[in-house]
Design an enzyme around this catalytic site. Structure first.
Site, mmCIF file in Angstrom:
data_model
loop_
_atom_site.group_PDB
_atom_site.id
_atom_site.type_symbol
_atom_site.label_atom_id
_atom_site.label_comp_id
_atom_site.label_asym_id
_atom_site.label_seq_id
_atom_site.Cartn_x
_atom_site.Cartn_y
_atom_site.Cartn_z
ATOM 1 N N LYS A 96 0.826 -1.211 0.000
ATOM 2 C CA LYS A 96 0.000 0.000 0.000
ATOM 3 C C LYS A 96 0.861 1.263 0.000
ATOM 4 O O LYS A 96 0.366 2.353 -0.329
ATOM 5 C CB LYS A 96 -0.936 0.015 1.204
ATOM 6 C CG LYS A 96 -0.251 0.179 2.548
ATOM 7 C CD LYS A 96 -1.238 0.234 3.683
ATOM 8 C CE LYS A 96 -0.542 0.420 5.028
ATOM 9 N NZ LYS A 96 0.290 1.636 5.107
ATOM 10 N N ASP A 97 2.154 1.138 0.361
ATOM 11 C CA ASP A 97 3.055 2.285 0.385
ATOM 12 C C ASP A 97 3.855 2.438 -0.897
ATOM 13 O O ASP A 97 4.658 3.371 -1.013
ATOM 14 C CB ASP A 97 4.033 2.168 1.565
ATOM 15 C CG ASP A 97 3.345 2.295 2.909
ATOM 16 O OD1 ASP A 97 2.295 2.956 2.974
ATOM 17 O OD2 ASP A 97 3.857 1.718 3.889
ATOM 18 N N ARG A 146 -7.741 8.526 1.702
ATOM 19 C CA ARG A 146 -8.797 7.560 1.347
ATOM 20 C C ARG A 146 -9.752 7.339 2.512
ATOM 21 O O ARG A 146 -10.979 7.306 2.329
ATOM 22 C CB ARG A 146 -8.129 6.229 0.953
ATOM 23 C CG ARG A 146 -9.070 5.051 0.789
ATOM 24 C CD ARG A 146 -8.274 3.766 0.617
ATOM 25 N NE ARG A 146 -7.419 3.513 1.761
ATOM 26 C CZ ARG A 146 -7.810 2.865 2.861
ATOM 27 N NH1 ARG A 146 -9.048 2.413 2.961
ATOM 28 N NH2 ARG A 146 -6.972 2.659 3.854
ATOM 29 N N ARG A 147 -9.223 7.178 3.725
ATOM 30 C CA ARG A 147 -10.089 6.974 4.885
ATOM 31 C C ARG A 147 -10.887 8.227 5.204
ATOM 32 O O ARG A 147 -12.079 8.156 5.528
ATOM 33 C CB ARG A 147 -9.250 6.562 6.101
ATOM 34 C CG ARG A 147 -8.627 5.173 6.009
ATOM 35 C CD ARG A 147 -7.965 4.815 7.326
ATOM 36 N NE ARG A 147 -7.269 3.536 7.262
ATOM 37 C CZ ARG A 147 -5.968 3.368 7.470
ATOM 38 N NH1 ARG A 147 -5.205 4.418 7.768
ATOM 39 N NH2 ARG A 147 -5.420 2.178 7.399
ATOM 40 N N ARG A 164 0.444 11.202 12.106
ATOM 41 C CA ARG A 164 1.576 10.489 11.545
ATOM 42 C C ARG A 164 2.258 9.682 12.635
ATOM 43 O O ARG A 164 1.939 9.779 13.813
ATOM 44 C CB ARG A 164 2.579 11.493 10.935
ATOM 45 C CG ARG A 164 2.124 12.171 9.647
ATOM 46 C CD ARG A 164 2.013 11.220 8.462
ATOM 47 N NE ARG A 164 3.184 10.386 8.311
ATOM 48 C CZ ARG A 164 4.338 10.779 7.773
ATOM 49 N NH1 ARG A 164 4.474 12.015 7.330
ATOM 50 N NH2 ARG A 164 5.346 9.949 7.665
ATOM 51 N N ARG A 170 0.765 6.371 17.271
ATOM 52 C CA ARG A 170 -0.592 6.878 17.074
ATOM 53 C C ARG A 170 -1.500 6.490 18.246
ATOM 54 O O ARG A 170 -2.331 7.292 18.680
ATOM 55 C CB ARG A 170 -1.163 6.347 15.757
ATOM 56 C CG ARG A 170 -0.366 6.787 14.542
ATOM 57 C CD ARG A 170 -1.005 6.344 13.252
ATOM 58 N NE ARG A 170 -0.090 6.481 12.133
ATOM 59 C CZ ARG A 170 -0.428 6.402 10.856
ATOM 60 N NH1 ARG A 170 -1.687 6.188 10.536
ATOM 61 N NH2 ARG A 170 0.477 6.531 9.908
ATOM 62 N N CYS A 264 0.041 10.428 -4.136
ATOM 63 C CA CYS A 264 -0.136 10.190 -2.697
ATOM 64 C C CYS A 264 -1.346 10.891 -2.127
ATOM 65 O O CYS A 264 -1.877 10.495 -1.093
ATOM 66 C CB CYS A 264 1.115 10.605 -1.933
ATOM 67 S SG CYS A 264 1.327 12.406 -1.813
#
Length: 331
Positions: A96-97, A146-147, A164, A170, A264
């Site tokens: 995904k990165d 996206r979220r 981040r 987090r 991105c």
């Protein structure tokens, strides 16, 4: 035909005097993912010397908005340089990165994808309330555009702010009161043993307009292993540990992403899977920044031609105006 025995023999000869060096990010999640790769290699070639090489990436060191640094390529570029220069023999990435609009370094390719993990996004709240139960104005932390876009479709009354840092960082910010909830990937929590913190697992497909659902990121929960194509013993090793089903799904998803030229800041979601009747299914979505506009497409095709399915879904999204939505977020 190349046998597993000959692959191992060639590999042991190639690394007789030096360890197989694996380039990886230094976060707890990256370390856990690299251990999965090491375990897969050791099952095939017991006794081989392996040396993880931790590499701090620009994205790991940057505390600001990732788009200001140049995007997702900053998760991979330092590791790519180490691979191309020969400082490491393989590189481990979260798929995904890996950006869809930046080509892989010349002479490298992904030779293996490990079996995919759980693709669900999850909610962690400080007080155990579900996302739907949070009062208006609650602060939700997530780093993914996206979220944020998908969450705003259902709860535009919530305040979403960028967060981040690694998963553990987090969660510490959540516990310290900086956020009322955070959104994370379930598989990442599972891989570092923090899945007990999950409050709510979000569906990956839309059921109705009142139920929160988050379609996964392209490449979600997939570990990719990259190598130099000229290093034949290593490429044959990767072919042996590759999960064919995951490779088909990733090919469909990343073909779609590549044709959309997503960057991105692009809120692009895509998820491929094999249906019970044996077809390959690909669901794709593109949003604007706040989720107020979107296009979606769902296609099916044979499992032996995932690239064609990815191209079809991308074309369908582009016909519906996906390019306009993507370009609007490129700033």
């Amino acid at each position: 035909m190349t046998t597993a025995t000959s692959v191992v023999d060639d590999l042991m000869e190639r690394f007789e005097d030096t360890p197989l060096r694996i380039g990886t990010r230094t976060t707890p999640l990256a370390t856990a993912q690299t251990q999965r790769v090491i375990a897969a290699i050791e099952r095939l070639a017991p006794g081989i010397a392996i040396e993880p090489v931790g590499i701090e990436t620009s994205a790991d060191l940057w505390t600001g908005d990732l788009s200001q640094l140049g995007g997702k390529g900053n998760f991979t570029k330092e590791i790519d340089r180490a691979l191309v220069s020969g400082r490491v023999d393989i590189a481990v990435h979260s798929m995904k990165d890996v950006p869809g609009d930046v080509p892989l370094p010349t002479g490298t390719e992904f030779g293996a994808y490990l079996a995919r993990g759980d693709v669900h996004d999850v909610v962690i709240t400080r007080d155990g309330r579900a996302l739907a139960e949070l009062p208006a104005g609650s602060k939700v932390g997530t780093s993914a555009v996206r979220r944020r876009a998908q969450l705003s479709l259902y709860r535009p009354d919530l305040i979403t702010e960028r967060v981040r840092g690694g998963i553990d960082t987090r969660i510490k910010k959540l516990d310290a009161g900086e956020y009322d909830a955070i959104l994370l990937a379930r598989t990442g929590l599972e891989r570092i043993g923090l899945d007990h913190r999950i409050t709510e697992v979000l569906p990956t497909t839309w059921a109705d307009g009142s139920t929160v659902a988050v379609v996964p990121a392209v490449g979600a929960a997939v570990i990719g292993v990259q190598a130099r194509t000229a290093d034949e013993p290593v490429m044959r090793l990767l072919a042996e540990i590759n999960d064919d089903t995951t490779a088909r799904h990733i090919t469909a998803e990343r073909t779609m992403l590549h044709m959309l030229r997503g960057h991105c800041n692009s809120p692009i979601a895509g998820h491929a899977h094999t249906t019970p009747d044996g077809q390959l299914s690909l669901f794709g979505m593109v949003f604007n920044r706040d989720g107020s506009k979107w296009v979606r497409s769902h296609g099916w095709g044979p499992t032996d031609d995932p690239a064609s399915l990815g191209a079809w879904v991308a074309d369908d999204l582009l016909r519906q105006g996906a390019r306009r939505l993507i370009m609007a977020t490129k700033r």
